[in-house]
Design a protein around this motif. Structure first.
Motif, PDB file in Angstrom:
ATOM      1  N   UNK A 142      -7.491   6.440  -2.182  1.00 38.99           N
ATOM      2  CA  UNK A 142      -7.346   6.330  -0.725  1.00 38.99           C
ATOM      3  C   UNK A 142      -8.584   6.891  -0.036  1.00 38.99           C
ATOM      4  N   UNK A 143      -9.042   8.050  -0.507  1.00 39.97           N
ATOM      5  CA  UNK A 143     -10.248   8.647   0.075  1.00 39.97           C
ATOM      6  C   UNK A 143     -11.450   7.713  -0.062  1.00 39.97           C
ATOM      7  N   UNK A 144     -11.663   7.175  -1.245  1.00 36.10           N
ATOM      8  CA  UNK A 144     -12.819   6.296  -1.456  1.00 36.10           C
ATOM      9  C   UNK A 144     -12.765   5.062  -0.562  1.00 36.10           C
ATOM     10  N   UNK A 145     -11.561   4.525  -0.365  1.00 36.41           N
ATOM     11  CA  UNK A 145     -11.408   3.360   0.504  1.00 36.41           C
ATOM     12  C   UNK A 145     -11.739   3.716   1.952  1.00 36.41           C
ATOM     13  N   UNK A 313      -0.259   1.827  -8.617  1.00 33.10           N
ATOM     14  CA  UNK A 313      -1.027   2.753  -7.777  1.00 33.10           C
ATOM     15  C   UNK A 313      -1.848   2.003  -6.735  1.00 33.10           C
ATOM     16  N   UNK A 314      -2.420   0.872  -7.133  1.00 31.21           N
ATOM     17  CA  UNK A 314      -3.263   0.125  -6.195  1.00 31.21           C
ATOM     18  C   UNK A 314      -2.460  -0.394  -5.010  1.00 31.21           C
ATOM     19  N   UNK A 315      -1.214  -0.795  -5.252  1.00 31.29           N
ATOM     20  CA  UNK A 315      -0.350  -1.248  -4.157  1.00 31.29           C
ATOM     21  C   UNK A 315      -0.059  -0.094  -3.198  1.00 31.29           C
ATOM     22  N   UNK A 316       0.150   1.087  -3.774  1.00 32.45           N
ATOM     23  CA  UNK A 316       0.371   2.291  -2.966  1.00 32.45           C
ATOM     24  C   UNK A 316      -0.851   2.579  -2.101  1.00 32.45           C
ATOM     25  N   UNK A 317      -2.043   2.441  -2.689  1.00 30.89           N
ATOM     26  CA  UNK A 317      -3.287   2.681  -1.951  1.00 30.89           C
ATOM     27  C   UNK A 317      -3.419   1.707  -0.785  1.00 30.89           C
ATOM     28  N   UNK A 318      -3.152   0.433  -1.034  1.00 30.27           N
ATOM     29  CA  UNK A 318      -3.243  -0.564   0.035  1.00 30.27           C
ATOM     30  C   UNK A 318      -2.280  -0.240   1.172  1.00 30.27           C
ATOM     31  N   UNK A 319      -1.067   0.166   0.817  1.00 29.75           N
ATOM     32  CA  UNK A 319      -0.065   0.497   1.838  1.00 29.75           C
ATOM     33  C   UNK A 319      -0.533   1.674   2.698  1.00 29.75           C
ATOM     34  N   UNK A 325      -4.741   2.607   9.328  1.00 25.68           N
ATOM     35  CA  UNK A 325      -5.654   1.819  10.139  1.00 25.68           C
ATOM     36  C   UNK A 325      -6.992   1.572   9.477  1.00 25.68           C
ATOM     37  N   UNK A 326      -7.033   1.698   8.151  1.00 23.48           N
ATOM     38  CA  UNK A 326      -8.271   1.474   7.406  1.00 23.48           C
ATOM     39  C   UNK A 326      -8.495   0.012   7.111  1.00 23.48           C
ATOM     40  N   UNK A 327      -9.542  -0.258   6.354  1.00 24.33           N
ATOM     41  CA  UNK A 327      -9.964  -1.627   6.043  1.00 24.33           C
ATOM     42  C   UNK A 327      -9.480  -1.996   4.643  1.00 24.33           C
ATOM     43  N   UNK A 328      -8.666  -3.050   4.535  1.00 21.32           N
ATOM     44  CA  UNK A 328      -8.128  -3.456   3.241  1.00 21.32           C
ATOM     45  C   UNK A 328      -9.227  -3.987   2.323  1.00 21.32           C
TER      46      UNK A 328
END
Length: 492
Positions: A142-145, A313-319, A325-328
């Motif tokens: 999440x942080x890296x995104x 985990x990746x689905x959790x990160x996207x959610x 309000x970040x960029x998918x």
């Protein structure tokens, strides 16, 4: 014509009229003496500025504020001189010291106050992450995104600073200019996350999964789910709860979130999930190519980390990124580039007779769910031989013998060639592997049982690694299997 007048004459009009915002008035230093004193109600010895906040004198870097915390067994005031010698700009203390400082009545209370001041001064969306498995990796992703999309203006707790000291410390380190803050929260007992989430007051609260970690202290899976659900109690008004859709405790978590008037976003394979897996196939690099439905958006992306657990985990990160309000798109790129963390999936190519072998470092943590996931992934890893060094799983209480014995199933399914068991708690599994009937399950693995990491290193040496082998090292951190990882990687 002077240089300054020439610069003014030739400067592009758009640069001269670059708009200033309220953020431009925020300080560049993390904390000034006056700000620390105002936040904590303390008295500053003079004027100074700090670039960081640290509680361990061994980790102090030049410019840090050293917080002299007092614990049951240790008093940080004994290390103030060492902190200054390491370059600390000042100290937060409850007694006068030689050197720049802020004097307060209670340094722990002062750290909490500093954390709250950092939280309140930054217009940052705060994301809190907990879960029985995967919280550190998800926090990092999440942080890296968010750091990518905000061009370096995201902040997060480092390492596993997720307890009653680590969370306030991580908040106190958050710069005023941060746009996002991502904080991990852990617990051993009920009520701990309830306190941590009040410190962070998150806009988004994430539960990665529910598994039997710390069941010794909590007694049941339902109690674990309830303890994790405490994270929703700190959500700001209109906050979002991110909940796994595939758990048998989904409804229980949703109930906790609804009681806190939170918006709920679920993720997973279930048809009802708001962030839903549509398809996933293996990628050439060992990771996965994933297609997910995120609301009305269909997103295709790569996950660098191997294993089905990282697909979830990746689905959790996207959610979480969407809720903040970040960029998918940035989230997809971050997942494609994410590398394994030390002790949590880092992969090393080590030199052995004849060439290279793969070492997978999962030495920091272990519970029944994460053991199964990593063994499943080892079974899918191309290798000449698959070797597992498994350390005891702690804090399982009366459930420990049965839960350790149950590892015979994932070991068998993964077709492990040799397993080295470490710790007294592994005795039940060693006995089951030693039974004559164990081979009837299709398991032809050999095994050894050791009491500590030194014996485990010797056991691996005795078995002998060869080119093409894959070696998994996994156990609870207190078992000390990080020594085995260091033993092999230090040779490279």
């Amino acid at each position: 014509m002077t240089a300054s007048s020439l610069l003014k004459k030739t400067r592009h009009p758009a640069i001269r009229s670059w708009p200033r915002t309220a953020r431009d008035a925020l300080p560049l230093a993390l904390w000034s003496a006056q700000e620390i004193a105002a936040a904590t109600g303390g008295v500053a010895s003079g004027d100074f500025q700090c670039a960081g906040v640290e509680m361990d004198s061994r980790d102090v870097r030049p410019g840090d504020l050293f917080v002299a915390l007092k614990g049951e067994a240790m008093d940080g005031h004994k290390f103030v001189e060492k902190a200054f010698a390491a370059g600390a700009s000042a100290a937060l203390v409850d007694r006068p010291v030689d050197g720049p400082h802020v004097l307060v009545e209670d340094t722990t209370a002062a750290l909490h106050a500093l954390a709250h001041a950092a939280r309140d001064r930054a217009a940052a969306k705060r994301i809190a992450v907990t879960g029985s498995v995967g919280k550190t990796g998800v926090k990092e992703a999440i942080f890296n995104a968010l750091d990518r999309s905000s061009r370096g203006q995201a902040h997060r707790s480092v390492r596993s600073y997720n307890n009653h000291v680590g969370v306030p410390l991580s908040l106190a380190r958050m710069p005023a200019r941060s746009r996002y803050g991502v904080f991990e929260m852990g617990m051993n007992h009920a009520g701990e996350i309830a306190e941590l989430t009040q410190h962070a007051a998150p806009h988004v609260a994430v539960v990665t999964t529910i598994a039997p970690a710390h069941i010794e202290n909590l007694g049941s899976m339902e109690a674990i789910a309830d303890a994790k659900g405490e994270i929703f109690g700190g959500l700001v008004k209109g906050g979002v709860a991110i909940i796994p859709a595939d758990s048998e405790y989904t409804a229980r978590l949703v109930e906790h979130a609804k009681k806190c008037n939170a918006q709920v976003i679920t993720f997973g394979r279930h048809a009802s999930a708001n962030v839903r897996l549509l398809d996933a196939i293996p990628a050439a690099n060992g990771g996965s190519l994933v297609t997910a439905q995120v609301g009305e958006t269909r997103l295709c992306y790569s996950v660098a980390e191997p294993g089905e657990h990282w697909i979830s985990n990746s689905l959790c990160v996207l959610a979480a990124v969407q809720a903040a309000g970040g960029d998918l798109g940035a989230a997809g790129l971050a997942l494609a580039e994410l590398g394994g963390l030390k002790g949590r999936g880092a992969r090393h190519q080590i030199s052995v007779p004849g060439g290279k072998a793969l070492l997978v470092d999962e030495s920091y943590n272990a519970n029944p769910a994460s053991m199964r996931a990593t063994l499943r992934q080892l079974g899918q890893t191309p290798a000449t031989r698959r070797i597992a060094v498994l350390g005891a799983m702690k804090e399982l209480g009366d459930f420990a013998p049965a839960m350790h014995s149950a590892l015979i199933e994932p070991l068998t399914e993964a077709a492990i060639d040799h397993v080295i068991l470490v710790g007294e708690e592994m005795e039940s599994l060693a006995q089951d592997l030693g039974k004559a009937g164990a081979g009837t399950l299709g398991n032809t693995m050999s095994f050894a049982h050791c009491q500590g990491p030194a014996e485990a290193i010797a056991a691996v040496e005795e078995y002998g690694l060869a080119a093409g082998d894959a070696l998994l090292v996994k156990g609870s951190n207190s078992v000390g299997l990080g020594r085995l990882v260091d033993h092999w990687t230090a040779r490279q």
